[in-house]
Design a protein around this motif. Structure first.
Motif, PDB file in Angstrom:
ATOM      1  N   SER A 455      45.933  36.741  41.612  1.00  0.00           N
ATOM      2  CA  SER A 455      45.742  36.400  43.489  1.00  0.00           C
ATOM      3  C   SER A 455      46.648  36.631  44.194  1.00  0.00           C
ATOM      4  N   VAL A 456      47.632  36.001  44.145  1.00  0.00           N
ATOM      5  CA  VAL A 456      49.189  36.304  44.772  1.00  0.00           C
ATOM      6  C   VAL A 456      49.280  37.877  45.090  1.00  0.00           C
ATOM      7  N   ALA A 457      49.628  38.806  43.741  1.00  0.00           N
ATOM      8  CA  ALA A 457      49.893  40.153  43.964  1.00  0.00           C
ATOM      9  C   ALA A 457      48.451  40.644  44.706  1.00  0.00           C
ATOM     10  N   VAL A 458      47.814  41.060  44.405  1.00  0.00           N
ATOM     11  CA  VAL A 458      46.604  41.264  45.783  1.00  0.00           C
ATOM     12  C   VAL A 458      46.438  41.070  46.876  1.00  0.00           C
ATOM     13  N   PHE A 459      46.460  39.841  47.070  1.00  0.00           N
ATOM     14  CA  PHE A 459      46.691  39.122  48.617  1.00  0.00           C
ATOM     15  C   PHE A 459      47.643  40.272  49.256  1.00  0.00           C
ATOM     16  N   LEU A 460      49.628  40.018  48.547  1.00  0.00           N
ATOM     17  CA  LEU A 460      50.312  40.470  48.986  1.00  0.00           C
ATOM     18  C   LEU A 460      50.208  42.174  48.969  1.00  0.00           C
ATOM     19  N   SER A 461      49.688  42.808  48.063  1.00  0.00           N
ATOM     20  CA  SER A 461      49.595  44.294  48.163  1.00  0.00           C
ATOM     21  C   SER A 461      48.592  44.541  49.523  1.00  0.00           C
ATOM     22  N   LEU A 462      47.573  43.659  49.872  1.00  0.00           N
ATOM     23  CA  LEU A 462      46.716  43.977  51.088  1.00  0.00           C
ATOM     24  C   LEU A 462      47.724  44.301  52.195  1.00  0.00           C
ATOM     25  N   LEU A 463      48.732  43.215  52.306  1.00  0.00           N
ATOM     26  CA  LEU A 463      49.693  42.901  53.391  1.00  0.00           C
ATOM     27  C   LEU A 463      50.038  44.839  54.434  1.00  0.00           C
ATOM     28  N   PRO A 464      50.370  44.863  53.019  1.00  0.00           N
ATOM     29  CA  PRO A 464      50.799  46.679  53.986  1.00  0.00           C
ATOM     30  C   PRO A 464      49.326  47.468  54.321  1.00  0.00           C
ATOM     31  N   LEU A 465      48.445  47.469  53.198  1.00  0.00           N
ATOM     32  CA  LEU A 465      47.531  47.872  54.379  1.00  0.00           C
ATOM     33  C   LEU A 465      46.609  47.304  55.736  1.00  0.00           C
ATOM     34  N   ILE A 577      38.985  30.001  50.676  1.00  0.00           N
ATOM     35  CA  ILE A 577      40.225  28.821  51.531  1.00  0.00           C
ATOM     36  C   ILE A 577      41.305  30.059  51.616  1.00  0.00           C
ATOM     37  N   LEU A 578      40.909  30.666  50.955  1.00  0.00           N
ATOM     38  CA  LEU A 578      42.552  31.644  50.604  1.00  0.00           C
ATOM     39  C   LEU A 578      42.956  32.040  51.253  1.00  0.00           C
ATOM     40  N   ASN A 579      41.895  33.000  51.201  1.00  0.00           N
ATOM     41  CA  ASN A 579      41.675  34.198  52.081  1.00  0.00           C
ATOM     42  C   ASN A 579      41.152  33.403  53.894  1.00  0.00           C
ATOM     43  N   LYS A 580      41.109  33.377  53.957  1.00  0.00           N
ATOM     44  CA  LYS A 580      41.523  32.174  55.336  1.00  0.00           C
ATOM     45  C   LYS A 580      42.848  31.494  55.600  1.00  0.00           C
ATOM     46  N   ALA A 581      43.544  31.390  54.869  1.00  0.00           N
ATOM     47  CA  ALA A 581      44.727  31.000  54.961  1.00  0.00           C
ATOM     48  C   ALA A 581      45.454  32.364  54.944  1.00  0.00           C
ATOM     49  N   GLN A 582      45.648  33.724  53.957  1.00  0.00           N
ATOM     50  CA  GLN A 582      45.594  34.551  54.735  1.00  0.00           C
ATOM     51  C   GLN A 582      45.747  35.285  56.200  1.00  0.00           C
ATOM     52  N   ALA A 583      44.526  35.058  56.244  1.00  0.00           N
ATOM     53  CA  ALA A 583      44.477  35.616  57.384  1.00  0.00           C
ATOM     54  C   ALA A 583      44.799  34.971  58.264  1.00  0.00           C
TER      55      ALA A 583
END
Length: 1504
Positions: A455-465, A577-583
């Motif tokens: 999950s952390v890896a996917v969220f981190l991979s979305l950051l560059p996009l 909740i995690l999605n809200k945090a990373q946004a």
């Protein structure tokens, strides 16, 4: 006292046939009873002392002994007695030898002491004026747990006979605690002697019960009133002292002063240390230290010291809210475990549903309290910083004011303060999302094991996009902003110079330019919208993507990879909740970075140089006769401390009662001398002293947007006889008599409803009314025509005027008044060239004689004439402006029976037009009620019906895909498990992924369709607005404030461009999401439909109440905030006058009032938002409770997967409800912009620009003969004729001058000839063709106008010369050669493509005038109108231009509209206009010989 009487182990309570399940050990009876015993005392003993300290420091008076207080005390003592009896019975039984468990003695003793503390708190609250207690409300609520549990247990055991005392005490305790809890839900009476004064309409929050405070129900009265009727300021609550400007600004100002002083001392100490260690390097490093350490740091520390308690309290509420936020997934996990356990008792599921509901509600209430505290902090911070900025504006030095503009200061107040205050909400977003991420990861590890790492890896991979999309979007947004600024600049110049554009027939060329820029702007917006859609989809679908990867990895890697309901839907809840945090984290960082820029700007402004209060030694006592009132010794002054001196070695003494005239060429330092006397300049050396009060009249008149009488009195007491004398002497009575409300008529922002002459005389009247000892008059006669100027000098300034006997220092260019001055000072290059009486200086034959000789030079300004600076300052103030807004004939219409000689006043928009003509309602007035449905239809038609239907279809498809994806996941979770494996895992995973991808594609297409449809609608609405405005006649622009039009082309257009599509997109997303939730809950548990329908009715009710009230509050807020910005801008412009009159105190009080009135509207809006959010989320929590309770009761018929799908989906709707209403409200507020853009559809339009057929055959006109036949003209149907019965003929090639006093109708003839105003009677013929039979563009293209003000537009030099692109470059160069500008243009970078700055400010006035002449030469027309074309140039250029006109236009018919008679002395014929008619006609020599009106005008101008 109620206490457990048997061990925790044993049969169940609610179902005695079922054993206590070990999996639910947290929900067993022992735990509940132990919690009920110890939690309430612990709660009160922790919070009680803190609460006592707080109310001791914040007492509000005391309350009388009300029945409510007495009832609380009686119940409290009853509980104390009950606890005492429980302890006594336990001791008595022990004494008798009956064994008792320790808890029978310990628990009642603990409760006895705690009840005693509670009773003490009740008594203390009354003494300190607390009407409703939140601490005791929570205590009594917690106290309910133990007796309720015990009573339920005892009732189920049915063994009353075994221990009747314990049973009775339990039931009695429960009854008393319930009664106390109910009483704590009520509020007591207000304090008998409150510390704060009583307010007319106090905020009901103070007297509201605690539950009402927690849910913001105390706002309901205002919301209901806003729904039933239009809201006005009288309906809004008074502002509490803790929120007032006086309190907040004083606190921040003290902290700012203290911290800034400490920072300066630290900087000096650091500089001294560096000087000691590095020698001479200290002076270079000191400014850097000051910039880095002395600006941001002190202000930040000051803000923290003042507002930290509110921020920390709000943060604590947020932390408590987050505890409950993360309790919900755990409870959901237990609930799904319960659903999957066929042996679990039903009561446990119901209890879990209740706990889930309570956790969600407590999360809502604490989160809303956090938002309330932070929004309140924002409001207070905005008040405090605005007040600090305003006080700084009043203290800025002249150098600092020159470095800043009024617009910059307004931006500080409106933009930077707003950004700074909004960032307060996001400060906790810098660290709290990191905590969320850690907690979410722990949850996921518990559920899925090592698979959670993905999950952390996917969220981190979305950051560059997202970073790439954001970067590209910012690039296109910057391009859009550049094009928007360019369009706004061009539109602004077009509207401000629309008369010239229409006079030349250039509308088409400008429309093409504006639309070309608009096309580029919309192109950038279109690309930005598509990228925004991608960004939104990546955020919306990121939860799905992470879930897909996590589930896939778990299925492939984990040994027991079976997917159950708990893993699937608790994981989705945690990932939400995690999605809200990373946004939230990057958004918070971005917001804080923006706030830092604004914070630095504010800090830099607050550190600007201030006026030195010791620069001038002022004495309040008046000086006696013969004593020197003003004395300057060896004075050297500069505009700033670092700048070069502008005045050198000034020595000046002015005795009491002297009229001192200060003269000199332009730039000699005349105005600087007055500024030095006022203390506005930085004193380099020397001394300045003034005795007595000072009054100052600036060169550019400054007025306030208040009534005439308030402007004149300017914080002085009203003295009617003196006021009447002042107005008469200043020639204002005729103007005041024509105003609709007389002296009480409001004059508009920046005096926009007054001409330059009116404003100057009003400024002079303000100074005269003050009865000062010393008057500093900076060229007050410049804005007045010769006749009015002479009147004002004689009646006010001169030896026989009202100011005789006072000390007057008059800066003037009117050299004919010098013989009446007692002394004259001639300045040259910032120094005194000579000083003495008029006769003395004539005999010396020095600098004054040189000035007089230059003035008498042929073609230069005569002694009796003033510099025509009026037009440069206020185009409407020019007597030759023509038309209703700019011409003198306006005053003729409005005051036909008054003394017209003093009425150059009425050259602006008339004061009877208080709302501003040309628009349906007043711009500043607040619109009430809901937006009409027709506006939505108008917008949707602009989008296009096919596009609208397509967008709805796409939203429906993507939501169907979302529903199918969730339902498919529930089927996956319900698949049977064999040895920890599921048979169809691969199929389930592939279909789950496919449905998610289909949803993502559909969501992107739907969002992109809405946003692109918005671009299409915006383009169409803008074109219609531009066309409607461009086709309006000149009278429309003169009656409609330019600000109203610019608002349509900037703010309203921006709203239609960006806000409406975005709000519409949000509304559709939330609305379809809400429909999906209702569908899911109904499909899973059909009985829930019985509850969902009432919830939807409540939702509709809340929505209707909120939208109606919020729209009105937002409109009121916008209006009130504009008053704050206007007041700051006007104070910035008039700060020198305010300081001279020592009116800082009253102006600060007025600013406090404006800010407080603005916050009076902001506060209800703030709490209305919280009212909506709290109640909408509680309704959403009710939906969660309904889904969970129905599932618990229908457990036998439901699968765990379907229940997980239902409850997890319902959990996501809590905030969807309020955001759907918010989006609807924002959309309704924004759709008003569509209505405003259509305001001008039905306004009158001018005649067609081109006609298909015309009697004027080319080439027309051949000769240029003009004939007026019984011509009459009026500017509006309800006004009298401005010109009437005018008949004369001008022969081909004849040069005719048109003269007359202000308001005589000179410019009206030119307006009629160009059809800027259509004839009311008679007509005009050119070469025998009536001009009404010729299209406007053809007519105006055949007449050339050379105006008084040389106007250049932003763009290339070539565009300014050849607006319609009709000529070759060779023709342009030949024309430039003719006007002797070829060498200049050749030297410019880019030559013909050289970009002219705003209004051509990078060229001199003479160069601009010659360019206008070149433009006229290129047009090669037979008719030429000169509107005082040489008034704004120096004498040398004037001679050159006059000679050129005589040769270049020798064959043309020339009309010379002259305000100075010297300009028409060479004309073959002169028409003298008077009262709208031709009074005299003939050659100049003939008219002088007649000794009529022309002769009198020549006398006043000093020609005879």
């Amino acid at each position: 006292m109620a206490a457990p009487g048997e061990p925790c182990a044993g049969p169940g309570v609610w179902n005695q046939t079922e054993p206590e399940p070990t999996a639910a050990h947290l929900l067993n009876l022992c735990f509940l009873k132990t919690t009920g015993v110890w939690v309430p005392p612990l709660y009160l003993w922790v919070l009680g002392p803190i609460y006592l300290l707080y109310i001791h420091r914040h007492g509000k008076g005391y309350l009388r002994m009300s029945p409510l207080f007495k009832a609380k005390m009686v119940l409290g003592f009853a509980l104390i007695i009950l606890c005492t009896s429980s302890v006594s019975v336990a001791l008595w039984r022990i004494q008798r030898g009956t064994p008792q468990a320790p808890e029978f003695l310990i628990h009642p003793t603990v409760w006895l002491t705690t009840m005693s503390l509670a009773v003490f708190l009740i008594h203390t609250e009354r003494k300190k004026g607390v009407q409703a207690s939140g601490v005791l409300f929570g205590y009594w609520l917690l106290c309910l747990l133990l007796p309720a549990t015990s009573a339920t247990q005892q009732a189920s055991q049915r063994d009353f006979q075994s221990d009747p005392f314990r049973h009775l005490s339990t039931y009695l305790c429960l009854s008393l605690v319930v009664a106390q809890f109910m009483l704590s839900c009520l509020a007591d009476q207000p304090p008998f002697f409150p510390k704060d004064p009583q307010q007319s309409n106090p905020c009901p929050e103070a007297g509201a019960p605690f539950p009402s405070k927690a849910t913001f129900w105390w706002v309901s009265g205002l919301v209901w009133r806003g729904y039933k009727q239009p809201l006005g300021l009288k309906d809004l609550w008074s502002l509490g002292r803790e929120n007032s400007s006086e309190e907040l600004v004083s606190q921040l100002e003290r902290a700012w002063t203290r911290n800034r002083g400490a920072a300066r001392r630290h900087t000096k100490a650091t500089a001294l240390e560096r000087k000691g260690s590095h020698g001479l390097e200290a002076p270079e490093t000191e400014p850097l230290l000051q910039r880095g350490g002395s600006q941001r740091g002190p202000l930040l520390r000051a803000i923290w010291q003042v507002f930290r308690s509110t921020f920390l309290l709000g943060t604590l509420s947020l932390l408590i809210s987050d505890v409950f936020r993360f309790a919900v997934p755990k409870l959901l996990s237990l609930f799904l475990e319960f659903i999957g356990d066929p042996e679990a008792p039903t009561w446990r599921g119901c209890l879990l549903a209740v706990l889930m509901f309570l956790s969600a509600c407590l999360q809502t209430l604490f989160e809303q309290q956090y938002m309330y505290r932070l929004k309140l902090l924002q409001m207070r911070l905005r008040t405090a910083i605005t007040g600090l900025v305003y006080r700084k504006v009043l203290a800025l030095s002249s150098g600092s004011r020159k470095a800043s503009a009024a617009g910059d200061v307004v931006n500080l107040v409106s933009v930077d303060v707003q950004r700074l205050t909004e960032s307060v909400t996001y400060l906790n977003g810098l660290w709290l999302p990191l905590v969320w991420i850690v907690v979410c990861f722990v949850y996921l590890w518990q559920l899925l094991g090592p698979s959670a790492l993905t999950s952390v890896a996917v969220f981190l991979s979305l950051l560059p996009l997202n970073f790439f999309i954001t970067k590209k979007r910012n690039h296109h947004q910057e391009e859009q902003m550049r094009q928007k600024d360019s369009r706004a600049r061009l539109t602004s110049y077009l509207l401000r110079n629309v008369k010239m554009v229409k006079a030349h027939g250039w509308e088409g060329a400008f429309l093409e330019r504006v639309l070309r820029i608009r096309g580029r702007e919309l192109g950038a917006l279109r690309t930005s919208s598509l990228l925004f859609s991608v960004s939104l989809v990546s955020f919306q679908v990121s939860t799905f993507l992470v879930a897909l990867v996590v589930f896939a990895v778990h299925a492939l890697v984990a040994e027991e990879n079976a997917m159950d309901a708990e893993k699937a839907f608790v994981t989705l809840t945690v990932l939400t909740i995690l999605n809200k945090a990373q946004a939230f984290l990057p958004f918070s960082i971005h917001s804080v970075i923006q706030a830092k820029v604004s914070f630095d700007r504010l800090a830099a402004f607050l550190c600007l140089e201030e006026v030195d209060p010791g620069a001038v030694h002022s004495s309040p006592s008046r000086c006696s006769a013969g004593e020197d009132c003003v004395r300057v010794r060896d004075g050297t002054f500069a505009w700033s401390r670092e700048g070069p001196p502008c005045l050198h070695r000034i020595n000046l003494t002015v005795p009491q009662g002297c009229l001192l005239a200060v003269v000199g060429p332009v730039g000699a330092g005349k105005s600087s001398l007055l500024s030095a006397l006022l203390g506005e300049l930085s004193k380099v050396e020397g001394s300045v002293s003034i005795k007595g009060p000072v009054a100052y009249v600036p060169q550019e008149a400054w007025v306030q947007p208040t009534s005439v009488v308030e402007n004149v009195c300017f914080r002085q007491g009203l003295d009617p006889p003196w006021l009447e004398r002042v107005l008469e002497a200043c020639a204002l009575w005729p103007d005041v008599g024509s105003f609709p409300a007389g002296l009480h008529t409001r004059i508009g922002e920046q005096g926009m409803k007054l001409s330059g002459g009116q404003k100057q005389r009003l400024s002079l009247a303000r100074a005269v009314y003050r009865k000062a000892a010393v008057y500093l008059l900076d060229d007050p006669l410049a804005a007045l025509d010769a006749h009015v100027g002479q009147h004002v000098f004689n009646r006010v300034i001169g030896p026989g005027g009202l100011l005789r006997g006072t000390t007057r220092i008059l800066v003037t260019h009117a050299l004919h008044v010098l013989p009446q001055a007692d002394r004259i000072v001639v300045l040259e290059d910032g120094a005194v060239a000579e000083m003495g009486s008029y006769q003395e200086l004539l005999h010396r034959k020095g600098a004054l004689v040189g000035l007089l000789d230059r003035a008498r030079h042929p073609g230069a300004r005569g002694e009796g004439e003033t510099e025509p600076t009026t037009s440069a300052k206020d185009p409407r103030g020019s007597a030759g402006g023509g038309g209703p807004g700019g011409g003198p004939e306006r005053s003729m219409k409005l005051v036909p029976e008054k003394d017209i000689t003093t009425s150059e006043a009425q050259t602006g928009v008339p004061l009877d037009d208080t709302e501003g003509a040309g628009r349906p309602t007043g711009e500043a007035s607040v619109q009430y009620g809901r937006v009409k449905a027709a506006m939505y239809l108008t917008y949707l038609r602009a989008v296009g019906t096919p596009l609208c239907l397509y967008a709805l279809f796409l939203f429906l498809c993507q939501q169907a895909a979302s529903f199918c994806r969730g339902y498919w996941l529930s089927l996956w979770a319900d698949d049977p498990t064999v040895d920890g494996q599921q048979a169809q895992t691969a199929l389930r995973g592939w279909v789950f992924g496919l449905l998610g991808c289909l949803q993502a594609i559909g969501l992107f297409a739907a969002m992109a369709t809405v946003l692109l449809g918005g671009v299409r609608a915006s383009s169409l609405l803008f074109r219609r607005l531009l066309w409607d405005v461009a086709r309006s006649p000149v009278g429309f622009f003169e009656q409609t404030p330019v600000g109203n039009l610019l608002t349509r082309f900037s703010k309203e257009t921006d709203t239609v461009d960006v806000d409406i599509p975005d709000k519409l997109r949000s509304l559709l997303v939330y609305a379809f999401g809400l429909l999906e939730v209702c569908l899911v809950v109904t499909v899973a548990t059909p009985p829930a439909l019985i509850i969902i329908l009432p919830l939807l009715l409540l939702y509709t009710g809340f929505q209707s109440l909120y939208v109606a009230t919020s729209c009105q509050l937002r409109r009121l807020e916008t209006t009130r905030h504009s008053f704050v910005c206007s007041h700051v801008a006007e104070t910035f412009q008039g700060s020198a006058v305010i300081r001279a009159f020592q009116a800082q105190g009253p102006l600060v009080a007025q600013n406090n009032t404006h800010v407080d009135e603005s916050q009076r509207v902001s506060f209800p809006q703030l709490v209305a938002d919280r009212w909506l959010a709290a109640n909408m989320e509680l309704l959403g929590n009710g939906l969660v409770f309904t889904a969970a309770m129905c599932a618990a009761l229908s457990k036998a018929h439901l699968s765990a997967g379907l229940v997980g799908f239902s409850v997890s989906t319902a959990l996501q709707v809590t905030q969807t409800l309020q955001w759907a209403v918010r989006s609807w409200t924002d959309l309704e507020n924004s759709i008003v912009s569509v209505e405003r853009m259509k305001d001008y559809v039905w306004t009158p339009k001018e005649a067609p620009w081109r006609l298909p057929t015309s009697p004027a055959r080319p080439p027309w006109p051949r000769a240029g003969q003009i004939e007026f036949r019984d011509f009459g003209l009026r500017y509006r149907p309800e006004l009298p004729l401005a010109v009437r019965g005018v008949s004369f003929k001008i022969h081909a090639g004849e040069k005719v001058g048109i003269v007359g006093r202000t308001g005589a109708g000179k410019s009206s003839l030119a307006s009629g000839l160009l059809r800027l105003v259509e004839a009311a009677e008679g007509g005009v013929w050119i070469d025998g063709v009536p001009i009404t039979c010729v299209g406007l563009h053809r007519l105006r293209s055949k007449i050339t106008v050379i105006p008084q003000d040389p106007i250049l537009f932003p763009g290339s030099l070539r565009m300014n010369l050849d607006m319609l692109h009709e000529h070759t470059d060779e023709a342009l160069w030949a024309t430039l050669e003719t006007v002797q500008l070829r060498a200049l243009v050749t030297s410019l970078p880019g030559q013909l493509q050289y970009e002219c700055a705003d209004q051509g400010d990078n060229l001199s006035t003479g160069q601009k005038q010659l360019l206008c002449l070149a433009r006229a030469l290129l047009r090669k027309t037979q008719i030429l109108i000169l509107d005082e074309a040489t008034a704004a140039v120096d004498p040398g250029t004037e001679l050159q231009v006059q000679a050129a006109l005589g040769s270049w236009f020798a064959q043309c018919t020339v009309l010379v509209i002259a305000h100075r008679l010297r300009s028409v002395m060479a004309c073959a014929r002169v028409l003298v206009m008077d009262n709208g008619q031709v009074a005299e006609s003939g050659s100049p020599a003939q008219l002088l010989a007649q000794k009529g009106l022309f002769y009198r005008l020549a006398q006043e101008s000093g020609l005879v």
